[in-house]
Write a protein that holds these residues in place. Structure first.
Motif, mmCIF file in Angstrom:
data_model
loop_
_atom_site.group_PDB
_atom_site.id
_atom_site.type_symbol
_atom_site.label_atom_id
_atom_site.label_comp_id
_atom_site.label_asym_id
_atom_site.label_seq_id
_atom_site.Cartn_x
_atom_site.Cartn_y
_atom_site.Cartn_z
ATOM 1 N N LYS A 69 -20.879 27.684 -10.466
ATOM 2 C CA LYS A 69 -21.293 27.467 -11.852
ATOM 3 C C LYS A 69 -21.390 25.989 -12.213
ATOM 4 O O LYS A 69 -22.396 25.544 -12.771
ATOM 5 N N ALA A 70 -20.385 25.212 -11.886
ATOM 6 C CA ALA A 70 -20.326 23.814 -12.328
ATOM 7 C C ALA A 70 -20.993 22.836 -11.359
ATOM 8 O O ALA A 70 -21.726 21.955 -11.781
ATOM 9 N N LYS A 71 -20.726 23.020 -10.080
ATOM 10 C CA LYS A 71 -21.231 22.053 -9.102
ATOM 11 C C LYS A 71 -22.490 22.526 -8.391
ATOM 12 O O LYS A 71 -23.113 21.757 -7.668
ATOM 13 N N ARG A 72 -22.814 23.812 -8.555
ATOM 14 C CA ARG A 72 -23.983 24.409 -7.892
ATOM 15 C C ARG A 72 -23.915 24.210 -6.375
ATOM 16 O O ARG A 72 -24.916 23.938 -5.724
ATOM 17 N N SER A 73 -22.705 24.353 -5.836
ATOM 18 C CA SER A 73 -22.518 24.145 -4.403
ATOM 19 C C SER A 73 -22.741 25.406 -3.577
ATOM 20 O O SER A 73 -22.667 25.354 -2.355
ATOM 21 N N HIS A 74 -23.007 26.546 -4.247
ATOM 22 C CA HIS A 74 -23.334 27.799 -3.554
ATOM 23 C C HIS A 74 -24.510 28.446 -4.282
ATOM 24 O O HIS A 74 -24.628 28.322 -5.493
ATOM 25 N N ARG A 75 -25.337 29.161 -3.545
ATOM 26 C CA ARG A 75 -26.426 29.931 -4.159
ATOM 27 C C ARG A 75 -25.898 31.296 -4.594
ATOM 28 O O ARG A 75 -26.276 31.826 -5.628
ATOM 29 N N PHE A 76 -25.009 31.877 -3.774
ATOM 30 C CA PHE A 76 -24.455 33.187 -4.120
ATOM 31 C C PHE A 76 -23.082 33.359 -3.488
ATOM 32 O O PHE A 76 -22.694 32.621 -2.586
ATOM 33 N N TYR A 84 -25.119 35.672 -8.214
ATOM 34 C CA TYR A 84 -26.277 34.953 -7.693
ATOM 35 C C TYR A 84 -26.747 33.953 -8.736
ATOM 36 O O TYR A 84 -26.933 34.309 -9.904
ATOM 37 N N ASP A 85 -26.921 32.714 -8.319
ATOM 38 C CA ASP A 85 -27.404 31.654 -9.209
ATOM 39 C C ASP A 85 -28.926 31.613 -9.070
ATOM 40 O O ASP A 85 -29.444 31.112 -8.079
ATOM 41 N N PHE A 86 -29.613 32.145 -10.073
ATOM 42 C CA PHE A 86 -31.068 32.286 -10.033
ATOM 43 C C PHE A 86 -31.736 31.110 -10.740
ATOM 44 O O PHE A 86 -31.569 30.921 -11.935
ATOM 45 N N ASP A 87 -32.466 30.310 -9.974
ATOM 46 C CA ASP A 87 -33.221 29.180 -10.525
ATOM 47 C C ASP A 87 -34.652 29.611 -10.808
ATOM 48 O O ASP A 87 -35.241 30.340 -10.012
ATOM 49 N N PHE A 88 -35.195 29.129 -11.916
ATOM 50 C CA PHE A 88 -36.587 29.445 -12.233
ATOM 51 C C PHE A 88 -37.154 28.384 -13.165
ATOM 52 O O PHE A 88 -36.430 27.565 -13.720
ATOM 53 N N THR A 89 -38.468 28.417 -13.313
ATOM 54 C CA THR A 89 -39.167 27.499 -14.212
ATOM 55 C C THR A 89 -39.782 28.322 -15.332
ATOM 56 O O THR A 89 -40.472 29.302 -15.069
ATOM 57 N N THR A 90 -39.535 27.945 -16.571
ATOM 58 C CA THR A 90 -40.064 28.684 -17.719
ATOM 59 C C THR A 90 -41.557 28.402 -17.892
ATOM 60 O O THR A 90 -42.100 27.497 -17.257
ATOM 61 N N SER A 91 -42.185 29.137 -18.786
ATOM 62 C CA SER A 91 -43.608 28.918 -19.066
ATOM 63 C C SER A 91 -43.846 27.542 -19.679
ATOM 64 O O SER A 91 -44.948 27.015 -19.622
ATOM 65 N N GLU A 92 -42.794 26.951 -20.269
ATOM 66 C CA GLU A 92 -42.888 25.585 -20.812
ATOM 67 C C GLU A 92 -42.583 24.539 -19.747
ATOM 68 O O GLU A 92 -42.379 23.374 -20.047
ATOM 69 N N ASN A 93 -42.467 24.987 -18.482
ATOM 70 C CA ASN A 93 -42.211 24.109 -17.332
ATOM 71 C C ASN A 93 -40.822 23.471 -17.365
ATOM 72 O O ASN A 93 -40.640 22.343 -16.941
ATOM 73 N N CYS A 94 -39.834 24.218 -17.867
ATOM 74 C CA CYS A 94 -38.450 23.759 -17.869
ATOM 75 C C CYS A 94 -37.691 24.445 -16.732
ATOM 76 O O CYS A 94 -37.833 25.646 -16.538
#
Length: 131
Positions: free
Chosen positions: A15-22, A61-71
């Protein structure tokens, strides 16, 4: 059901360091323990392949994505895996300890309950994250 301290520690790292994907968790001798840590370069397919076909598991699972506003955004999913082929007693143990375990992991945004791989496909995750 006891929760191993490593579960909370690894979740905080995700959660904090994003050192794992899942992280995949299992119940072992009346205790929830970390079974597998997914590296930051691992894909959703690697994550889905981490679940045994006939045993229950919990996972985040830490799901990364890009919004329609490109965020760039990220959502943490909690998945309760309970395949139809697992033993009834195992399903009951996992179902009865799920809510307490989820409370230990502060920061979960979405939950999925899956009995079949199609119920936790990447399309389902995208749909829940509403991207």
């Amino acid at each position: 059901m006891a929760v191993d301290d490593e579960c909370k520690l690894r979740f905080q790292e995700l959660k904090a360091k994003r050192s794992h994907r899942f992280i995949v968790f299992k119940i072992d001798q009346q205790k929830i323990v970390v079974e597998k840590l997914g590296g930051t370069n691992e894909s959703y397919d690697d994550f889905a392949a981490s679940f045994p076909a006939d045993e229950c598991r919990y996972a985040v699972y830490d799901f990364d994505f890009t919004t329609s506003e490109n965020c760039q955004k990220s959502k943490i999913f909690f998945i309760a895996w309970s395949p139809d082929t697992s033993k009834v007693r195992m399903k009951m143990v996992y179902a009865s300890s799920k809510d307490r375990f989820k409370r230990e992991l502060d920061g979960i945004q979405f939950e999925l309950q899956a009995t079949d791989p199609s119920e936790m496909s990447l399309d389902v995750v995208r749909g829940r994250a509403a991207i």
